[in-house]
Design an enzyme around this catalytic site. Structure first.
Site, PDB file in Angstrom:
ATOM      1  N   THR A 192       0.217  -1.515  -0.056  1.00 44.68           N
ATOM      2  CA  THR A 192      -0.432   0.172   0.308  1.00 44.68           C
ATOM      3  C   THR A 192       1.277   1.202  -0.169  1.00 44.68           C
ATOM      4  O   THR A 192       2.445   1.273   0.744  1.00 44.68           O
ATOM      5  CB  THR A 192      -1.177   0.043   1.659  1.00 44.68           C
ATOM      6  OG1 THR A 192      -1.579   1.814   1.452  1.00 44.68           O
ATOM      7  CG2 THR A 192      -0.032  -0.005   2.367  1.00 44.68           C
ATOM      8  N   ASP A 193       0.042   2.599  -0.482  1.00 44.62           N
ATOM      9  CA  ASP A 193       1.089   3.050  -0.377  1.00 44.62           C
ATOM     10  C   ASP A 193       1.073   4.793   1.076  1.00 44.62           C
ATOM     11  O   ASP A 193       1.828   4.722   1.646  1.00 44.62           O
ATOM     12  CB  ASP A 193       0.308   4.753  -1.031  1.00 44.62           C
ATOM     13  CG  ASP A 193      -1.143   4.687  -1.415  1.00 44.62           C
ATOM     14  OD1 ASP A 193      -1.357   4.550  -0.338  1.00 44.62           O
ATOM     15  OD2 ASP A 193      -1.520   5.911  -1.540  1.00 44.62           O
ATOM     16  N   GLU A 194       0.519   4.170   1.565  1.00 42.37           N
ATOM     17  CA  GLU A 194      -0.142   4.122   3.738  1.00 42.37           C
ATOM     18  C   GLU A 194       0.791   4.067   4.162  1.00 42.37           C
ATOM     19  O   GLU A 194       1.906   4.531   4.666  1.00 42.37           O
ATOM     20  CB  GLU A 194      -0.736   3.795   4.212  1.00 42.37           C
ATOM     21  CG  GLU A 194      -2.119   3.772   3.290  1.00 42.37           C
ATOM     22  CD  GLU A 194      -3.351   3.154   4.222  1.00 42.37           C
ATOM     23  OE1 GLU A 194      -3.637   3.041   5.335  1.00 42.37           O
ATOM     24  OE2 GLU A 194      -4.613   2.988   2.996  1.00 42.37           O
TER      25      GLU A 194
ATOM     26  N   TYR B 176      -1.985  -0.495  10.873  1.00 40.48           N
ATOM     27  CA  TYR B 176      -1.698  -1.098   9.026  1.00 40.48           C
ATOM     28  C   TYR B 176      -0.757  -1.202   8.772  1.00 40.48           C
ATOM     29  O   TYR B 176      -0.164  -1.985   7.876  1.00 40.48           O
ATOM     30  CB  TYR B 176      -3.335  -0.786   9.039  1.00 40.48           C
ATOM     31  CG  TYR B 176      -3.175  -1.188   7.699  1.00 40.48           C
ATOM     32  CD1 TYR B 176      -2.995  -2.547   6.890  1.00 40.48           C
ATOM     33  CD2 TYR B 176      -3.648   0.020   6.442  1.00 40.48           C
ATOM     34  CE1 TYR B 176      -3.064  -2.842   5.684  1.00 40.48           C
ATOM     35  CE2 TYR B 176      -3.383  -0.303   4.865  1.00 40.48           C
ATOM     36  CZ  TYR B 176      -3.519  -1.779   4.570  1.00 40.48           C
ATOM     37  OH  TYR B 176      -2.426  -2.399   3.275  1.00 40.48           O
TER      38      TYR B 176
ATOM     39  N   LYS C  48       2.757  -3.352   7.245  1.00 42.94           N
ATOM     40  CA  LYS C  48       2.641  -2.957   5.292  1.00 42.94           C
ATOM     41  C   LYS C  48       4.272  -2.919   5.583  1.00 42.94           C
ATOM     42  O   LYS C  48       4.806  -3.566   4.879  1.00 42.94           O
ATOM     43  CB  LYS C  48       1.559  -2.405   5.058  1.00 42.94           C
ATOM     44  CG  LYS C  48      -0.036  -3.049   4.948  1.00 42.94           C
ATOM     45  CD  LYS C  48      -0.064  -4.707   4.428  1.00 42.94           C
ATOM     46  CE  LYS C  48       0.436  -4.686   2.863  1.00 42.94           C
ATOM     47  NZ  LYS C  48      -0.162  -6.391   2.466  1.00 42.94           N
TER      48      LYS C  48
HETATM   49  P1  NAD Z   1      -9.847  -7.885   2.156  1.00 40.65           P
HETATM   50  O1  NAD Z   1      -9.471  -7.484   3.241  1.00 40.65           O
HETATM   51  O2  NAD Z   1     -10.452  -7.618   1.311  1.00 40.65           O
HETATM   52  O3  NAD Z   1      -8.738  -9.070   1.699  1.00 40.65           O
HETATM   53  C1  NAD Z   1      -7.615  -9.752   2.540  1.00 40.65           C
HETATM   54  C2  NAD Z   1      -8.291 -11.398   2.246  1.00 40.65           C
HETATM   55  O4  NAD Z   1      -7.011 -12.184   3.220  1.00 40.65           O
HETATM   56  C3  NAD Z   1      -9.524 -11.578   3.194  1.00 40.65           C
HETATM   57  O5  NAD Z   1     -10.162 -12.690   2.032  1.00 40.65           O
HETATM   58  C4  NAD Z   1      -8.851 -12.724   4.234  1.00 40.65           C
HETATM   59  O6  NAD Z   1      -9.514 -14.291   4.065  1.00 40.65           O
HETATM   60  C5  NAD Z   1      -7.230 -13.347   3.288  1.00 40.65           C
HETATM   61  N1  NAD Z   1      -6.596 -12.922   4.643  1.00 40.65           N
HETATM   62  C6  NAD Z   1      -6.360 -12.553   5.781  1.00 40.65           C
HETATM   63  N2  NAD Z   1      -5.880 -13.027   6.962  1.00 40.65           N
HETATM   64  C7  NAD Z   1      -5.116 -14.433   6.274  1.00 40.65           C
HETATM   65  C8  NAD Z   1      -4.944 -15.242   6.863  1.00 40.65           C
HETATM   66  N3  NAD Z   1      -4.310 -15.503   7.823  1.00 40.65           N
HETATM   67  N4  NAD Z   1      -4.530 -16.378   6.090  1.00 40.65           N
HETATM   68  C9  NAD Z   1      -4.384 -16.794   4.458  1.00 40.65           C
HETATM   69  N5  NAD Z   1      -5.243 -15.332   4.238  1.00 40.65           N
HETATM   70  C10 NAD Z   1      -5.864 -14.435   4.862  1.00 40.65           C
HETATM   71  O7  NAD Z   1      -7.814  -6.910   0.741  1.00 40.65           O
HETATM   72  P2  NAD Z   1      -7.394  -6.321   0.383  1.00 40.65           P
HETATM   73  O8  NAD Z   1      -8.097  -4.749  -0.015  1.00 40.65           O
HETATM   74  O9  NAD Z   1      -8.471  -7.130  -1.317  1.00 40.65           O
HETATM   75  O10 NAD Z   1      -6.400  -5.927   0.658  1.00 40.65           O
HETATM   76  C11 NAD Z   1      -5.485  -7.780  -0.310  1.00 40.65           C
HETATM   77  C12 NAD Z   1      -3.951  -6.891  -0.436  1.00 40.65           C
HETATM   78  O11 NAD Z   1      -4.104  -5.530  -0.937  1.00 40.65           O
HETATM   79  C13 NAD Z   1      -3.844  -6.071   0.864  1.00 40.65           C
HETATM   80  O12 NAD Z   1      -2.296  -6.724   1.400  1.00 40.65           O
HETATM   81  C14 NAD Z   1      -3.511  -4.557   1.373  1.00 40.65           C
HETATM   82  O13 NAD Z   1      -2.819  -4.231   2.098  1.00 40.65           O
HETATM   83  C15 NAD Z   1      -3.316  -4.152  -0.298  1.00 40.65           C
HETATM   84  N6  NAD Z   1      -3.446  -3.050  -0.254  1.00 40.65           N
HETATM   85  C16 NAD Z   1      -5.229  -2.341  -0.181  1.00 40.65           C
HETATM   86  C17 NAD Z   1      -5.768  -1.503  -0.764  1.00 40.65           C
HETATM   87  C18 NAD Z   1      -7.391  -1.518  -0.956  1.00 40.65           C
HETATM   88  O14 NAD Z   1      -7.444   0.160  -0.806  1.00 40.65           O
HETATM   89  N7  NAD Z   1      -8.150  -2.329  -0.150  1.00 40.65           N
HETATM   90  C19 NAD Z   1      -4.612  -1.074  -1.444  1.00 40.65           C
HETATM   91  C20 NAD Z   1      -3.589  -0.912  -1.920  1.00 40.65           C
HETATM   92  C21 NAD Z   1      -3.436  -2.180  -1.259  1.00 40.65           C
HETATM   93  P1  TYD Z   2     -10.603   3.955   4.008  1.00 36.51           P
HETATM   94  O1  TYD Z   2     -11.059   3.617   3.210  1.00 36.51           O
HETATM   95  O2  TYD Z   2     -11.068   3.161   5.319  1.00 36.51           O
HETATM   96  O3  TYD Z   2      -8.987   3.448   3.454  1.00 36.51           O
HETATM   97  P2  TYD Z   2      -8.197   4.477   3.728  1.00 36.51           P
HETATM   98  O4  TYD Z   2      -8.247   4.455   5.482  1.00 36.51           O
HETATM   99  O5  TYD Z   2      -6.818   2.781   4.159  1.00 36.51           O
HETATM  100  O6  TYD Z   2      -7.395   5.413   3.430  1.00 36.51           O
HETATM  101  O7  TYD Z   2     -11.103   5.094   4.259  1.00 36.51           O
HETATM  102  C1  TYD Z   2     -11.044   6.109   2.770  1.00 36.51           C
HETATM  103  C2  TYD Z   2     -11.190   7.876   3.666  1.00 36.51           C
HETATM  104  O8  TYD Z   2     -12.567   7.823   4.437  1.00 36.51           O
HETATM  105  C3  TYD Z   2     -10.342   7.959   5.217  1.00 36.51           C
HETATM  106  O9  TYD Z   2      -9.616   9.263   4.815  1.00 36.51           O
HETATM  107  C4  TYD Z   2     -11.477   7.844   6.692  1.00 36.51           C
HETATM  108  C5  TYD Z   2     -12.860   8.064   5.859  1.00 36.51           C
HETATM  109  N1  TYD Z   2     -13.830   7.748   6.380  1.00 36.51           N
HETATM  110  C6  TYD Z   2     -15.194   8.320   6.634  1.00 36.51           C
HETATM  111  O10 TYD Z   2     -14.686   9.018   6.595  1.00 36.51           O
HETATM  112  N2  TYD Z   2     -15.370   7.057   7.314  1.00 36.51           N
HETATM  113  C7  TYD Z   2     -15.177   5.834   7.438  1.00 36.51           C
HETATM  114  O11 TYD Z   2     -16.811   5.370   8.347  1.00 36.51           O
HETATM  115  C8  TYD Z   2     -14.718   5.496   7.217  1.00 36.51           C
HETATM  116  C9  TYD Z   2     -14.780   3.442   7.226  1.00 36.51           C
HETATM  117  C10 TYD Z   2     -13.880   6.258   6.456  1.00 36.51           C
END
Ligand code: NAD
Ligand code: TYD
Length: 349
Positions: free
Chosen positions: A129-131, A154, A158
């Site tokens: 993630t960019d975070e 989080y 990461k």
């Molecule tokens: P998500 O929470 O939707 O899915 C995570 C998946 O991992 C689920 O299917 C869960 O069952 C599985 N999982 C969790 N713990 C596990 C374990 N101990 N063993 C095996 N499987 C396990 O997450 P996502 O949003 O799809 O993100 C996927 C990846 O991309 C993550 O590594 C996250 O850090 C990264 N990422 C997410 C975003 C975003 O905007 N969602 C952005 C950048 C990077």
């Molecule tokens: P989120 O979807 O949780 O992603 P991230 O924290 O990884 O960026 O949140 C996106 C933005 O929205 C973040 O600035 C937090 C805000 N947010 C709210 O204002 N209310 C909410 O209930 C949630 C879940 C997020």
């Protein structure tokens, strides 16, 4: 036939990556390893579950012995590692789960790949993630050389996993690639993250809890564009390198929420302005990063990737998916979701 392990393939982004690889590469055997936590859902993969080049394994990446024997048995050529605990708010409530899955789980996979994977010619691709870069003020962008400065449990977990992946490359010569992506949106996202949470709340006329003043900024990317970037980096990226992935699509939360409300009013046939009345400003998230913005020029220039969808079109498609998949939404928001919601939001307003 090349055997590729995708971890976390039943989650939001993972399911899009599995679908792309299973459909696009019939001569790869894709193994999806997922623990099926609250965020993992095999319903997300109904359309590929019977494909002859696809296999699902239920398992926990934190269980080192299990992971080692899986790798010994399956001899993977490549790994695309997405499994993670992924929600910032949950990491504030329970950081240890993030250390276990995101750090320990990643190191278990690296060890198993080193012992039994194709450590000479294969690839361990870590999705991040960019975070990890921390927060920006009004100016500038994260590049691949921005120093790591994570602020949430989080992003700290990461960042740590990214460091282990780089360290295995430097120390043991593990063939690795890493990508750091901005906020994704699209179908099958668990309704704890901003966009699907608010779609679900608007549908049920529940209040929309905006953290702080809603002035925080995020860069949003269509999830299928992220999956395409992973495909391009997996196949054409340079070993040992990091690639930033972003949508060049910054939105202040409150502006995004107003656009979402407007589209929901139209789609639900409600009077204009109806959904916006649900907006409620609530106590801010602790350590809330102000702004994320990504410079993805390395990926665009070197690997010829560009985001495909305009945000309003993507948001409209996303809303349509949630409105057309009521059963999916109801299944994931029953049971433990209710207690999560209570714990996260009850004391906030
Ligand atoms: P998500 O929470 O939707 O899915 C995570 C998946 O991992 C689920 O299917 C869960 O069952 C599985 N999982 C969790 N713990 C596990 C374990 N101990 N063993 C095996 N499987 C396990 O997450 P996502 O949003 O799809 O993100 C996927 C990846 O991309 C993550 O590594 C996250 O850090 C990264 N990422 C997410 C975003 C975003 O905007 N969602 C952005 C950048 C990077
Ligand atoms: P989120 O979807 O949780 O992603 P991230 O924290 O990884 O960026 O949140 C996106 C933005 O929205 C973040 O600035 C937090 C805000 N947010 C709210 O204002 N209310 C909410 O209930 C949630 C879940 C997020």
């Amino acid at each position: 036939m090349k055997k590729i392990l995708i971890t976390g393939g039943a989650g939001f982004i993972g399911s899009h990556v599995v679908r792309l690889f299973v459909n696009k590469y019939p001569d790869y055997h894709i193994v999806n390893l997922d623990k099926l936590t609250y965020a993992g859902n095999l319903e997300n993969l109904k359309d590929v579950q019977n494909a002859s080049n696809y296999e699902f394994v239920k398992g926990d990446i934190v269980d080192g012995d299990f992971i080692m024997s899986l790798f010994e048995e399956q001899r993977f050529d490549g790994v695309i590692h997405l499994a993670a605990e992924s929600h910032v708010d949950r990491s504030i409530l329970n950081p240890m789960a993030f250390v276990e899955t995101n750090v320990l789980g990643t190191v278990n996979l690296l060890n198993a790949f080193k012992a039994h994977g194709d450590h000479e010619n294969g690839l361990f691709y870590h999705v991040s993630t960019d975070e990890v870069y921390g927060e920006l003020d009004d100016e500038g962008f994260f590049t691949e050389s921005t120093p790591y400065s994570p602020n949430s449990p989080y992003s700290a977990s990461k960042a740590s996993s990214d460091h282990f992946v780089r360290a295995y490359h430097a120390t043991y010569g593990t063939p690795v690639k890493i990508s750091n992506c901005s906020n994704n949106y699209g179908s099958h996202q668990f309704p704890e993250k901003l966009i699907p949470l608010f779609i679900n709340n608007i549908k049920h006329l529940k209040s929309l809890p905006v953290y702080g003043e809603g002035t925080n900024v995020r860069d949003w990317l269509w999830v299928e564009d992220h999956a395409r970037a992973i495909d391009v980096i997996y196949h054409n990226g340079v070993l040992g390198e990091t690639y930033n992935i972003g949508g060049n699509n910054e939105w202040k939360n409150i502006d995004l929420i107003h656009l979402l409300c407007k589209l929901m009013d139209q789609k639900l046939d409600r009077p204009e302005g109806d959904s916006a009345q649900l907006i409620t400003f609530v106590k801010d998230r602790s350590g809330h990063d102000f702004r994320y913005a990504i410079d993805s020029s390395k990926l665009m220039n070197e690997l010829d990737w560009v985001p495909s969808l305009q945000f309003e079109e993507g948001l409209s498609k996303t809303i349509d998916w949630y409105l057309q998949n009521e059963e999916w939404l109801e299944n994931v928001t029953s049971g433990s979701y209710q207690s999560y919601y209570q714990e996260m939001y009850a004391g906030r307003s």
